[in-house]
Scaffold this motif. Structure first.
Motif, PDB file in Angstrom:
ATOM      1  N   ALA A  61      46.610  48.942  28.149  1.00 59.55           N
ATOM      2  CA  ALA A  61      47.400  48.495  26.988  1.00 59.55           C
ATOM      3  C   ALA A  61      48.676  47.753  27.401  1.00 59.55           C
ATOM      4  O   ALA A  61      49.760  48.002  26.873  1.00 59.55           O
ATOM      5  CB  ALA A  61      47.748  49.684  26.095  1.00 59.55           C
ATOM      6  N   GLY A  62      48.555  46.871  28.394  1.00 61.28           N
ATOM      7  CA  GLY A  62      49.679  46.037  28.779  1.00 61.28           C
ATOM      8  C   GLY A  62      50.612  46.625  29.818  1.00 61.28           C
ATOM      9  O   GLY A  62      51.575  45.972  30.228  1.00 61.28           O
ATOM     10  N   ASN A  63      50.343  47.844  30.281  1.00 60.43           N
ATOM     11  CA  ASN A  63      51.196  48.493  31.280  1.00 60.43           C
ATOM     12  C   ASN A  63      50.673  48.200  32.676  1.00 60.43           C
ATOM     13  O   ASN A  63      49.575  48.632  33.037  1.00 60.43           O
ATOM     14  CB  ASN A  63      51.234  50.007  31.019  1.00 60.43           C
ATOM     15  N   ASP A  64      51.452  47.478  33.477  1.00 63.79           N
ATOM     16  CA  ASP A  64      51.005  47.064  34.810  1.00 63.79           C
ATOM     17  C   ASP A  64      50.658  48.256  35.691  1.00 63.79           C
ATOM     18  O   ASP A  64      49.614  48.276  36.358  1.00 63.79           O
ATOM     19  CB  ASP A  64      52.087  46.234  35.504  1.00 63.79           C
ATOM     20  N   GLU A  65      51.545  49.253  35.719  1.00 65.86           N
ATOM     21  CA  GLU A  65      51.335  50.390  36.614  1.00 65.86           C
ATOM     22  C   GLU A  65      50.100  51.186  36.222  1.00 65.86           C
ATOM     23  O   GLU A  65      49.360  51.675  37.080  1.00 65.86           O
ATOM     24  CB  GLU A  65      52.574  51.294  36.634  1.00 65.86           C
ATOM     25  N   SER A  66      49.888  51.329  34.920  1.00 65.12           N
ATOM     26  CA  SER A  66      48.699  52.033  34.440  1.00 65.12           C
ATOM     27  C   SER A  66      47.439  51.283  34.857  1.00 65.12           C
ATOM     28  O   SER A  66      46.440  51.886  35.271  1.00 65.12           O
ATOM     29  CB  SER A  66      48.749  52.183  32.920  1.00 65.12           C
ATOM     30  N   PHE A  67      47.479  49.956  34.758  1.00 63.99           N
ATOM     31  CA  PHE A  67      46.329  49.132  35.159  1.00 63.99           C
ATOM     32  C   PHE A  67      46.011  49.351  36.638  1.00 63.99           C
ATOM     33  O   PHE A  67      44.862  49.603  37.014  1.00 63.99           O
ATOM     34  CB  PHE A  67      46.631  47.652  34.887  1.00 63.99           C
ATOM     35  N   LEU A 122      34.291  42.577  41.593  1.00 65.33           N
ATOM     36  CA  LEU A 122      35.129  42.638  40.397  1.00 65.33           C
ATOM     37  C   LEU A 122      34.502  41.802  39.287  1.00 65.33           C
ATOM     38  O   LEU A 122      34.208  40.622  39.475  1.00 65.33           O
ATOM     39  CB  LEU A 122      36.528  42.121  40.710  1.00 65.33           C
ATOM     40  N   VAL A 123      34.315  42.420  38.138  1.00 63.40           N
ATOM     41  CA  VAL A 123      33.725  41.745  36.978  1.00 63.40           C
ATOM     42  C   VAL A 123      34.814  41.493  35.939  1.00 63.40           C
ATOM     43  O   VAL A 123      35.626  42.368  35.642  1.00 63.40           O
ATOM     44  CB  VAL A 123      32.620  42.616  36.347  1.00 63.40           C
ATOM     45  N   GLY A 124      34.840  40.268  35.401  1.00 65.41           N
ATOM     46  CA  GLY A 124      35.702  39.974  34.257  1.00 65.41           C
ATOM     47  C   GLY A 124      37.183  39.894  34.552  1.00 65.41           C
ATOM     48  O   GLY A 124      38.005  40.310  33.730  1.00 65.41           O
ATOM     49  N   LEU A 125      37.552  39.324  35.696  1.00 66.53           N
ATOM     50  CA  LEU A 125      38.974  39.185  36.013  1.00 66.53           C
ATOM     51  C   LEU A 125      39.690  38.347  34.955  1.00 66.53           C
ATOM     52  O   LEU A 125      40.785  38.693  34.498  1.00 66.53           O
ATOM     53  CB  LEU A 125      39.155  38.551  37.401  1.00 66.53           C
ATOM     54  N   ALA A 126      39.084  37.236  34.557  1.00 67.42           N
ATOM     55  CA  ALA A 126      39.724  36.356  33.564  1.00 67.42           C
ATOM     56  C   ALA A 126      39.935  37.082  32.249  1.00 67.42           C
ATOM     57  O   ALA A 126      41.017  36.998  31.635  1.00 67.42           O
ATOM     58  CB  ALA A 126      38.866  35.108  33.352  1.00 67.42           C
ATOM     59  N   GLU A 127      38.922  37.816  31.787  1.00 67.14           N
ATOM     60  CA  GLU A 127      39.039  38.525  30.513  1.00 67.14           C
ATOM     61  C   GLU A 127      40.038  39.672  30.590  1.00 67.14           C
ATOM     62  O   GLU A 127      40.758  39.958  29.636  1.00 67.14           O
ATOM     63  CB  GLU A 127      37.666  39.052  30.086  1.00 67.14           C
ATOM     64  N   LYS A 148      46.778  37.400  40.627  1.00 66.66           N
ATOM     65  CA  LYS A 148      47.049  37.462  42.066  1.00 66.66           C
ATOM     66  C   LYS A 148      47.453  38.881  42.473  1.00 66.66           C
ATOM     67  O   LYS A 148      47.021  39.391  43.508  1.00 66.66           O
ATOM     68  CB  LYS A 148      48.153  36.469  42.429  1.00 66.66           C
ATOM     69  N   ARG A 149      48.286  39.522  41.649  1.00 69.72           N
ATOM     70  CA  ARG A 149      48.732  40.890  41.957  1.00 69.72           C
ATOM     71  C   ARG A 149      47.549  41.856  41.994  1.00 69.72           C
ATOM     72  O   ARG A 149      47.464  42.728  42.867  1.00 69.72           O
ATOM     73  CB  ARG A 149      49.760  41.342  40.916  1.00 69.72           C
ATOM     74  N   VAL A 150      46.639  41.702  41.041  1.00 64.33           N
ATOM     75  CA  VAL A 150      45.457  42.573  40.986  1.00 64.33           C
ATOM     76  C   VAL A 150      44.609  42.411  42.247  1.00 64.33           C
ATOM     77  O   VAL A 150      44.196  43.399  42.864  1.00 64.33           O
ATOM     78  CB  VAL A 150      44.618  42.263  39.729  1.00 64.33           C
ATOM     79  N   LEU A 151      44.341  41.176  42.641  1.00 63.06           N
ATOM     80  CA  LEU A 151      43.502  40.923  43.809  1.00 63.06           C
ATOM     81  C   LEU A 151      44.182  41.385  45.095  1.00 63.06           C
ATOM     82  O   LEU A 151      43.543  41.974  45.974  1.00 63.06           O
ATOM     83  CB  LEU A 151      43.154  39.435  43.892  1.00 63.06           C
ATOM     84  N   ASP A 152      45.473  41.116  45.216  1.00 58.39           N
ATOM     85  CA  ASP A 152      46.254  41.580  46.371  1.00 58.39           C
ATOM     86  C   ASP A 152      46.186  43.098  46.488  1.00 58.39           C
ATOM     87  O   ASP A 152      45.946  43.654  47.557  1.00 58.39           O
ATOM     88  CB  ASP A 152      47.727  41.161  46.226  1.00 58.39           C
ATOM     89  N   TYR A 153      46.422  43.744  45.355  1.00 57.83           N
ATOM     90  CA  TYR A 153      46.450  45.208  45.320  1.00 57.83           C
ATOM     91  C   TYR A 153      45.096  45.788  45.731  1.00 57.83           C
ATOM     92  O   TYR A 153      45.030  46.749  46.515  1.00 57.83           O
ATOM     93  CB  TYR A 153      46.821  45.682  43.919  1.00 57.83           C
ATOM     94  N   ARG A 231      40.915  32.833  48.175  1.00 63.99           N
ATOM     95  CA  ARG A 231      41.718  33.295  49.314  1.00 63.99           C
ATOM     96  C   ARG A 231      41.985  34.795  49.237  1.00 63.99           C
ATOM     97  O   ARG A 231      42.176  35.458  50.258  1.00 63.99           O
ATOM     98  CB  ARG A 231      43.051  32.535  49.361  1.00 63.99           C
ATOM     99  N   LEU A 232      41.995  35.349  48.024  1.00 63.28           N
ATOM    100  CA  LEU A 232      42.349  36.751  47.827  1.00 63.28           C
ATOM    101  C   LEU A 232      41.135  37.651  47.624  1.00 63.28           C
ATOM    102  O   LEU A 232      41.288  38.836  47.310  1.00 63.28           O
ATOM    103  CB  LEU A 232      43.291  36.876  46.619  1.00 63.28           C
ATOM    104  N   THR A 233      39.941  37.103  47.796  1.00 61.78           N
ATOM    105  CA  THR A 233      38.719  37.914  47.680  1.00 61.78           C
ATOM    106  C   THR A 233      37.906  37.772  48.967  1.00 61.78           C
ATOM    107  O   THR A 233      36.908  37.040  49.010  1.00 61.78           O
ATOM    108  CB  THR A 233      37.883  37.469  46.464  1.00 61.78           C
ATOM    109  N   PRO A 234      38.326  38.461  50.031  1.00 61.03           N
ATOM    110  CA  PRO A 234      37.668  38.311  51.338  1.00 61.03           C
ATOM    111  C   PRO A 234      36.209  38.759  51.348  1.00 61.03           C
ATOM    112  O   PRO A 234      35.452  38.367  52.224  1.00 61.03           O
ATOM    113  CB  PRO A 234      38.524  39.190  52.262  1.00 61.03           C
ATOM    114  N   GLY A 235      35.808  39.570  50.367  1.00 59.40           N
ATOM    115  CA  GLY A 235      34.429  40.054  50.341  1.00 59.40           C
ATOM    116  C   GLY A 235      33.436  39.069  49.782  1.00 59.40           C
ATOM    117  O   GLY A 235      32.226  39.249  49.934  1.00 59.40           O
ATOM    118  N   GLY A 236      33.930  38.015  49.137  1.00 62.68           N
ATOM    119  CA  GLY A 236      32.994  37.017  48.621  1.00 62.68           C
ATOM    120  C   GLY A 236      33.437  36.446  47.286  1.00 62.68           C
ATOM    121  O   GLY A 236      34.237  37.040  46.558  1.00 62.68           O
TER     122      GLY A 236
END
Length: 276
Positions: A61-67, A122-127, A148-153, A231-236
């Protein structure tokens, strides 16, 4: 390289990078032992587990840390499941119940099991970014920063939590999983909340966040988003762009996409509409 549908795909190995891809976009590189032969030759992708990012976004629900906290939980579950499969395969190889993998090559089993990939898609990054920030990654700098933060994390979390396992994060290559997850979320959250590709009857999450730009004339933006994500998805990863350019212009575009955009694995296509 050819995907299952027969689409010719291109690998760009700029900056001296060495990488090999499966037909579905799973990436092998010399980033595990730093030895090309040990990291790529006679290695396999043991399996893939898909993670539903939009569902995490609905709950956060919009909370970065919760995500990010929910994402770490999902990554842990996926990695542990893959580690169990690796352990079972190890036992089967020792029992010589997988003869193709167990037969000796250079004094060791043919399959380099410990160096093989365990892929989390990872499915549905854009959505998920749209649900979380109200914008798709290509529509806003803040949205792209969050993607970018999600993929880095995700990549750093797996490296820190499972340093002895070759667990990698990449974009999902399963259209079936993307369709199934979108259908389930549509049932749970309704069309007003669950944004997706496709139609109300046949929803589908994206497996490439640049999909929403594939018909855009702004190729630079498409290459920028694709290059960052890859660049941020080394697995493919895999990106496709629709274009009607002639050969000479297509060659120039390819150089631009690879050298300036940093896109590593991609294909060109043409969207055709027909009446049944």
């Amino acid at each position: 390289v050819y995907k299952r549908q027969g689409l010719p795909c291109f690998i760009s190995s700029g900056d001296g990078e060495l990488a090999s891809y499966t037909s579905l976009g799973v990436r092998f590189a010399d980033d595990w032992t730093s030895d090309w032969e040990l990291d790529v030759v006679r290695c396999a992708n043991l399996d893939s587990v898909e993670v539903n990012l939009p569902r995490i976004a609905f709950a956060a629900a919009g909370n970065d840390e919760s995500f990010l906290e929910s994402l770490s939980d999902m990554l842990d579950v996926a990695a542990k499941a893959l580690a169990i499969k690796q352990s079972i395969m190890r036992k089967r190889v020792e029992q010589r119940l997988l003869p193709m993998f167990a037969h000796k090559a250079g004094g060791e089993p043919y399959l380099r099991l410990e160096n093989s990939l365990m892929h989390i898609g990872l499915v549905g990054l854009a959505e998920a970014v749209k649900q979380h920030t109200s914008f798709y990654p290509h529509e806003s700098d803040d949205a792209l920063t969050f993607a970018k933060r999600v993929l880095d994390y995700a990549a750093k979390h797996l490296t820190e939590r499972f340093p002895q396992k070759r667990v990698v994060v990449g974009l999902s290559h399963s259209v079936e999983a993307a369709q199934r997850m979108a259908e389930l979320d549509l049932e749970r959250h309704g069309a007003a909340i669950a944004t997706s590709l496709g139609t109300k009857k046949h929803p589908c999450y994206s497996i490439d966040p640049a999909t929403y730009l594939s018909d855009s004339p702004d190729v630079e933006k498409w290459a920028s988003v694709s290059g960052l994500v890859q660049r941020l998805t080394p697995g493919g990863h895999f990106s496709a762009i629709s274009t009607f350019l002639e050969l000479e212009d297509l060659v120039a575009l390819t150089k631009s996409v690879c050298l300036e955009g940093g896109v590593k694995f991609f294909a060109y296509g043409r969207l055709l509409t027909y009446c049944r």
